[in-house]
Design a protein around this motif. Structure first.
Motif, short mmCIF file in Angstrom:
data_model
loop_
_atom_site.label_atom_id
_atom_site.label_comp_id
_atom_site.label_asym_id
_atom_site.label_seq_id
_atom_site.Cartn_x
_atom_site.Cartn_y
_atom_site.Cartn_z
N PRO A 93 42.68 33.88 32.56
CA PRO A 93 44.02 34.58 33.02
C PRO A 93 42.92 36.08 32.60
CG PRO A 93 44.09 33.26 31.21
CD PRO A 93 43.02 32.56 32.20
N THR A 94 42.29 35.91 31.50
CA THR A 94 41.55 37.38 31.59
C THR A 94 40.56 37.72 32.32
OG1 THR A 94 40.79 36.27 28.81
CG2 THR A 94 39.43 38.20 29.59
N ALA A 95 39.79 36.76 33.38
CA ALA A 95 39.54 37.43 34.24
C ALA A 95 40.34 37.77 35.21
CB ALA A 95 38.23 35.72 34.92
N LEU A 96 41.09 37.00 35.50
CA LEU A 96 42.13 37.14 36.76
C LEU A 96 42.59 38.33 36.86
CD1 LEU A 96 43.77 36.48 39.46
CD2 LEU A 96 45.04 35.61 37.92
N ILE A 97 43.47 38.96 35.36
CA ILE A 97 44.06 40.54 34.76
C ILE A 97 42.44 41.31 35.53
CG2 ILE A 97 44.75 42.20 33.32
CD1 ILE A 97 46.63 39.94 32.56
N SER A 98 41.43 41.60 35.05
CA SER A 98 39.96 42.19 35.27
C SER A 98 40.37 42.76 36.83
CB SER A 98 38.82 41.64 34.36
OG SER A 98 39.49 41.09 32.74
N ALA A 136 40.70 27.42 43.89
CA ALA A 136 39.11 27.96 43.54
C ALA A 136 38.74 29.42 43.63
CB ALA A 136 39.05 28.24 45.68
N THR A 137 40.13 30.11 44.36
CA THR A 137 40.11 31.97 44.02
C THR A 137 39.61 31.64 42.34
OG1 THR A 137 40.98 32.07 45.65
CG2 THR A 137 40.94 34.37 44.21
N LEU A 138 40.62 31.38 41.12
CA LEU A 138 40.90 31.39 40.12
C LEU A 138 39.54 30.91 39.03
CD1 LEU A 138 44.12 30.00 39.38
CD2 LEU A 138 43.14 31.93 39.00
N ALA A 139 38.96 29.57 39.98
CA ALA A 139 37.31 28.99 39.25
C ALA A 139 36.54 30.18 39.58
CB ALA A 139 37.37 27.41 40.35
N GLU A 140 36.26 30.72 41.43
CA GLU A 140 35.44 31.79 41.20
C GLU A 140 35.82 32.88 40.58
OE1 GLU A 140 32.28 31.22 43.76
OE2 GLU A 140 33.27 29.21 43.53
N VAL A 141 36.53 33.78 40.39
CA VAL A 141 36.68 34.50 39.25
C VAL A 141 36.17 34.49 37.76
CG1 VAL A 141 38.90 34.61 38.97
CG2 VAL A 141 38.06 36.71 39.31
N THR A 142 36.26 33.18 37.65
CA THR A 142 36.00 32.75 36.11
C THR A 142 34.81 32.73 36.51
OG1 THR A 142 38.57 31.81 35.71
CG2 THR A 142 36.78 31.25 34.07
N GLU A 143 34.38 32.22 36.76
CA GLU A 143 32.95 31.52 36.47
C GLU A 143 31.55 33.14 36.82
OE1 GLU A 143 31.28 28.18 39.01
OE2 GLU A 143 33.00 27.05 38.29
N ARG A 144 32.10 34.07 38.01
CA ARG A 144 31.83 34.21 38.74
C ARG A 144 32.03 35.96 38.72
NH1 ARG A 144 28.37 31.12 40.99
NH2 ARG A 144 30.30 29.16 41.95
N TYR A 174 34.90 39.37 39.20
CA TYR A 174 34.97 40.49 40.54
C TYR A 174 34.64 40.75 41.63
CZ TYR A 174 37.52 43.79 43.91
OH TYR A 174 37.95 44.04 44.55
N ASP A 175 32.68 41.23 40.72
CA ASP A 175 31.53 40.98 41.06
C ASP A 175 31.15 40.14 41.99
OD1 ASP A 175 31.56 43.96 40.30
OD2 ASP A 175 31.23 43.51 39.04
N GLY A 176 31.47 38.63 41.49
CA GLY A 176 30.21 37.85 42.14
C GLY A 176 30.74 36.96 43.14
N LEU A 177 32.88 37.53 43.02
CA LEU A 177 33.60 36.60 43.87
C LEU A 177 33.04 37.24 45.84
CD1 LEU A 177 35.88 34.79 43.95
CD2 LEU A 177 37.31 37.12 43.89
N THR A 178 33.31 35.96 46.15
CA THR A 178 33.70 35.78 47.69
C THR A 178 34.37 35.88 49.30
OG1 THR A 178 31.85 34.00 48.28
CG2 THR A 178 30.49 36.86 47.80
N VAL A 179 35.02 35.42 50.08
CA VAL A 179 35.60 34.69 50.77
C VAL A 179 35.18 33.92 50.84
CG1 VAL A 179 36.43 34.86 52.92
CG2 VAL A 179 36.74 36.93 51.31
N GLU A 180 33.43 33.92 50.64
CA GLU A 180 32.39 32.43 51.49
C GLU A 180 32.14 31.11 50.51
OE1 GLU A 180 31.20 35.51 51.49
OE2 GLU A 180 31.17 35.84 53.75
N ALA A 181 32.15 31.79 48.76
CA ALA A 181 32.13 30.98 48.16
C ALA A 181 33.44 30.24 47.77
CB ALA A 181 32.20 31.51 47.03
N VAL A 182 34.65 30.87 47.87
CA VAL A 182 36.61 30.66 48.35
C VAL A 182 36.16 29.46 49.50
CG1 VAL A 182 38.66 31.21 47.95
CG2 VAL A 182 37.04 32.66 46.83
#
Lengths: 217, 217
Positions: free
Chosen positions: A117-122, A33-41, A43-51
């Protein structure tokens, strides 16, 4: 170890879980879920709620075991570092390094595979927790890939004492430099050339830390 | 050109100003204030208000000419790219590349000098405007530094057609990789070895795009 036994877990180092146990299943769902969220949104759009919502996990569980978004990003990286990874074995250092840089090239530039992987490293670059996970991730990758250097030493292709991690850094740095620093486009030719340059330097003895390589003049 | 003549300036490309004019003075003050703020507070703590206050410039002027924090970061990078930069000329490619990587090493790791460029690059990675400025910044640096490669070609040390920017990327990428991607420590020995490896690869003809280098076997 049941979750009730963690009154005050360290949020930055999620509990190691038995493979296949409930805790391991929860972790796998949360990482996905974290990978999917960070790819779509990002870091700035990543929330604990969405995960929580995407993984079907209670928010309280995420805060307790991961601490927050930075712990989630760090653990997604740690999970990636644990993934088995096919280290090439072509019987030749230059070919092995070409296969490794080709793998990095594809992992980050493939339209389907690259964005995660690009979004995860960023995202990991955005916090101290993430930065520590990034150091561990790359250390693990260097260690795994250094096997191709050890085999080259065994074959007599390279001097005993050649620093395997340093050869891997040399081969892959020109790719990561373009991807994450200068922002220039990366192509397969550049990836291959980086491998060839690293193989050449390794064979010349530049990555044998105990020796001072002679001037090239 | 007086400011009144800019009814709707493009915020991402601040007006080019006559050297020494009022506009140039304002720009220099704003760039200095942006660098100081980003070094002290990072991108997350950077505000137009603080840059206005530190530079003694009206907030409205900053918004009109720079658009916002991302435009301020981008212009601080553009101003850095314009700074004259002492390209070494030791009469030998390997020595020149060593001096260049030593310069990069010092610029980012010196306790006094390092924090500002480090913070500026990290801040630029945070927006599309910053990323575009980063590409221009590195393109300018590659172009400037490629002079050492052109001189080596003139001396007959390297083949005609050697890609100078690519030699510079090869020499410096292992440094930027550690500084901004893997987060590993960087030392003077690593900087020197990166220069030596790039010189070796350049002399072997790896950076001559029109040729396919032979297998090393």
């Amino acid at each position: 170890m049941p979750e009730a036994a963690h009154p005050e877990p360290e949020p930055r180092t999620p509990a190691v879980s038995r493979p296949g146990g409930r805790s391991a299943r929860v972790r796998a769902e949360v990482v996905a879920a974290t990978l999917a969220e960070v790819t779509e949104r990002g870091y700035d759009g990543l929330t604990v709620e969405a995960v929580a919502s995407r993984s079907g996990t209670h928010k309280a569980t995420l805060y307790r075991r991961w601490g927050g978004v930075d712990g989630l990003v760090a653990d997604a990286l740690a999970a990636s570092a644990d993934q088995p990874w096919p280290v090439p074995d072509a019987g030749d250092l230059q070919q092995d390094l070409r296969l490794i840089t080709q793998e990095v090239f594809t992992a980050f530039t493939d339209p389907e595979l690259g964005p995660t992987p690009t979004a995860l490293i960023s995202a990991a670059q955005r916090s101290d927790t993430g930065a520590a996970a990034l150091r561990s991730f790359f250390a693990a990758r260097h260690r795994q890939a250094a096997e191709v250097v050890e085999r080259a030493v065994t074959r007599g292709e390279l001097s005993v004492g050649t620093d395997g991690a340093e050869v891997i850094r040399a081969a892959t740095a020109p790719l990561y430099y373009r991807l994450f620093v200068s922002g220039e486009p990366l192509d397969a030719r550049t990836a291959q050339r980086a491998a060839d340059a690293a193989a050449l330097a390794a064979r010349a003895g530049l990555f044998t830390p105990t020796s001072t390589p002679p001037e090239q003049n």
